[in-house]
Design an enzyme around this catalytic site. Sequence first.
Site, short mmCIF file in Angstrom:
data_model
loop_
_atom_site.label_atom_id
_atom_site.label_comp_id
_atom_site.label_asym_id
_atom_site.label_seq_id
_atom_site.Cartn_x
_atom_site.Cartn_y
_atom_site.Cartn_z
N LYS A 52 0.83 -1.21 0.00
CA LYS A 52 0.00 0.00 0.00
C LYS A 52 0.87 1.26 0.00
CE LYS A 52 -3.84 -2.14 2.53
NZ LYS A 52 -4.59 -2.13 3.80
N ALA A 68 -0.68 0.98 6.21
CA ALA A 68 -0.93 0.11 7.35
C ALA A 68 -1.94 -0.96 6.96
CB ALA A 68 -1.45 0.91 8.54
N ASP A 69 -1.87 -2.08 7.66
CA ASP A 69 -2.84 -3.14 7.46
C ASP A 69 -3.00 -3.90 8.77
OD1 ASP A 69 -4.37 -4.50 5.13
OD2 ASP A 69 -3.62 -6.15 6.36
N THR A 70 -4.22 -4.33 9.04
CA THR A 70 -4.54 -5.03 10.27
C THR A 70 -5.24 -6.34 9.96
OG1 THR A 70 -4.80 -2.93 11.44
CG2 THR A 70 -5.79 -4.86 12.48
N GLY A 105 0.49 -4.08 10.71
CA GLY A 105 1.75 -3.77 10.07
C GLY A 105 1.74 -2.33 9.62
#
Length: 188
Positions: A52, A68-70, A105
């Site tokens: 991203k 960011a990623d969750t 992340g």
Amino acid sequence: MNPLILASGSPRRSELLKQMDVSFQVHKSGADESLPPNIRPQDAVTELSSRKALEVASQYPNHFVLGADTVVSIQNEILGKPETEEEAFTMLKKLSDTTHQVFTGVTLVVNGQAHSFYEGTDVTFWTLSDEEIKQYIKTGEPFDKAGGYGIQGKGAYFVKEIKGDFYTVMGLPIAKTIRQLKQFGFPV
């Protein structure tokens, strides 16, 4: 200095950056979010946050870019965002009376270089009745949340205990993110 570019459309991430008085603009990433089978949750969030951030950074070469990623994970199984009521029910039933992990992340792109980290937090749910789950699903809240719940919303009712950073569960470990921005010279 140019504002930070947030490569995410998440209202929760925007809210956290505003809370910290960070000057930023949103440019949602269109990066591919498919993952190989059996990828570890920690690797998944690092990979996706990097994709991203790098995709958006290609359009903003003179900016700091944050991706960011969750994910929610139970016994290394990644639970995505439910698309149907049935999926939401199944996910929440699986999380009932258990401890699961939430990983977020974060990737910062600075001068074309990606710098990634992740944080993990353990979340334990109370035992959830079928009726509690059905009432929650009726709110519509589960459908844009990893694992089918939002800790910052009505899903907080399910949480018995948390070990780790609350903001990781919300979608951005804000303290570590701010420290990383400062370390790379972004004025915070």
